[in-house]
Scaffold this active site. Structure first.
Site, short mmCIF file in Angstrom:
data_model
loop_
_atom_site.label_atom_id
_atom_site.label_comp_id
_atom_site.label_asym_id
_atom_site.label_seq_id
_atom_site.Cartn_x
_atom_site.Cartn_y
_atom_site.Cartn_z
N CYS A 195 0.81 -1.22 0.00
CA CYS A 195 0.00 0.00 0.00
C CYS A 195 0.84 1.27 0.00
O CYS A 195 0.36 2.33 -0.39
CB CYS A 195 -0.95 0.00 1.20
SG CYS A 195 -2.09 -1.40 1.22
N HIS B 120 -3.41 7.33 2.02
CA HIS B 120 -3.79 6.00 1.56
C HIS B 120 -5.20 5.72 2.04
O HIS B 120 -5.52 5.89 3.22
CB HIS B 120 -2.82 4.95 2.12
CG HIS B 120 -3.26 3.54 1.91
ND1 HIS B 120 -3.73 3.07 0.71
CD2 HIS B 120 -3.32 2.49 2.78
CE1 HIS B 120 -4.06 1.80 0.83
NE2 HIS B 120 -3.81 1.43 2.08
N ASN C 106 -10.08 -0.10 -0.42
CA ASN C 106 -8.63 -0.05 -0.35
C ASN C 106 -8.06 -0.62 -1.64
O ASN C 106 -8.13 -1.82 -1.88
CB ASN C 106 -8.15 -0.87 0.86
CG ASN C 106 -6.65 -0.80 1.06
OD1 ASN C 106 -5.90 -0.42 0.17
ND2 ASN C 106 -6.20 -1.21 2.24
#
Length: 323
Positions: free
Chosen positions: A114, A250, A280
């Site tokens: 990520c 993020h 996500n």
């Protein structure tokens, strides 16, 4: 004069298939309210059968090129952040290189889960300020739907697929915090925490594997480390939270986003949030949010933007840039 890596264009791509929270309730003990209350996610996009990460990345790259008024042949380097590349090798970046008609540059993948796009931005910045490249296409793209355990309601409801791209170009600045472009980066990792978020497959096991996560522990590390890395990058740039126009974090979980903003001392009215629509998307989440934020009219030329992310490794980092 100081050489800076300045944003020239931005773009994104999301697969056509939109998956609402209710889809998971058909097979799991979950509900739309349960998912929203714990993550802020309402829907996400899944890639179509046969649609690969490099397909998504190529579409985002072409959108960014169009936004910059450039052709693929204008690019010196391509850096693609992904944990779900099409193949073990060659890199998905070289597949994007072919798709955009670039034959004279170089291309490679970056894998920091990520945090991948932040790492890729730092790489691109280094190439530009060292003179190795003048125009760098930086992409984050993922097809995390391919590595989900559909029986694990704590993880499979969180992730989605997508891609975002940014083009950075060399420009001369005065060497002050008022310059446009990347002003500071901060990268970190700590392999002691690798078991908190990982995929239980790979070359060693000879299978793709599925994503595994210790959610509570990841949350705890995320809030602490994301605020710290953002503060570190701002300090390197000679700036503070009050100078920030937009935090583009993020997009993992709305509670992480809110807690990090509070710890950093930035109101949610200065945070770009897309997690409700995308879920996500790992390395794709920040470039997706940058592109959507620009399209919404939130991010404007001259705005000071802070991006920060944490992912498996653990790996985390931030970038401070003036749009």
């Amino acid at each position: 004069m100081t050489r800076r890596a300045v944003v020239l264009g931005v773009g994104h791509y999301l697969p056509d298939r939109i998956v609402p929270n209710s889809w998971f309730a058909e097979t799991l003990d979950t509900s739309d309210e349960w998912i929203k209350s714990r993550s802020g996610i309402e829907r996400r996009h899944f890639a179509a059968e046969g649609q690969t990460t490099s397909d998504l990345a190529s579409r985002a790259a072409k959108a960014a090129l169009a936004d910059a008024g450039m052709q693929g042949s204008d690019i010196d380097a391509i850096i693609l952040a992904t944990s779900t590349a099409d193949m073990t090798f060659p890199s998905a970046a070289t597949m994007v290189q072919e798709a955009i008609g670039n034959t004279t540059g170089f291309a490679y993948d970056v894998q920091a889960v990520c945090a991948g796009f932040v790492y890729a931005l730092a790489n691109a910045n280094a190439l530009i300020i060292s003179g190795q490249a003048r125009r760098v296409l930086v992409i984050g793209a993922e097809t995390f739907s391919r590595i989900m355990d559909w029986t694990d309601r704590s993880t499979c409801v969180l992730f989605g697929d997508g891609a975002g791209a940014l083009i950075l170009g060399a420009d001369d600045g005065a060497g002050t915090p008022a310059d446009r472009g990347i002003l500071a980066t901060d990268l970190n990792s700590d392999g002691r925490y690798r078991d908190l978020l990982y995929v239980d497959g790979g070359v060693a096991t000879q299978n793709t594997g599925k994503l595994r996560m210790e959610g509570k522990e990841v949350f705890r590390h995320a809030v602490e480390k994301l605020a710290a890395t953002a503060e570190a990058a701002l300090t390197k740039a000679g700036l503070g939270p009050d100078d920030v126009a937009w935090v583009v974090p993020h997009q993992a979980n709305i509670r992480i986003i809110q807690s990090t903003a509070k710890k950093l001392g930035v109101g949610m009215d200065r945070v770009v949030v897309t997690v409700q629509d995308h879920g996500n998307t790992s390395a794709a989440s920040i470039p997706l949010a940058l592109s959507v934020g620009r399209d919404r009219g939130q991010i404007k030329r001259g705005d000071l933007v802070v991006t920060e992310a944490i992912g498996g490794g653990l790996a985390w980092g931030s970038v401070v840039l003036r749009w």
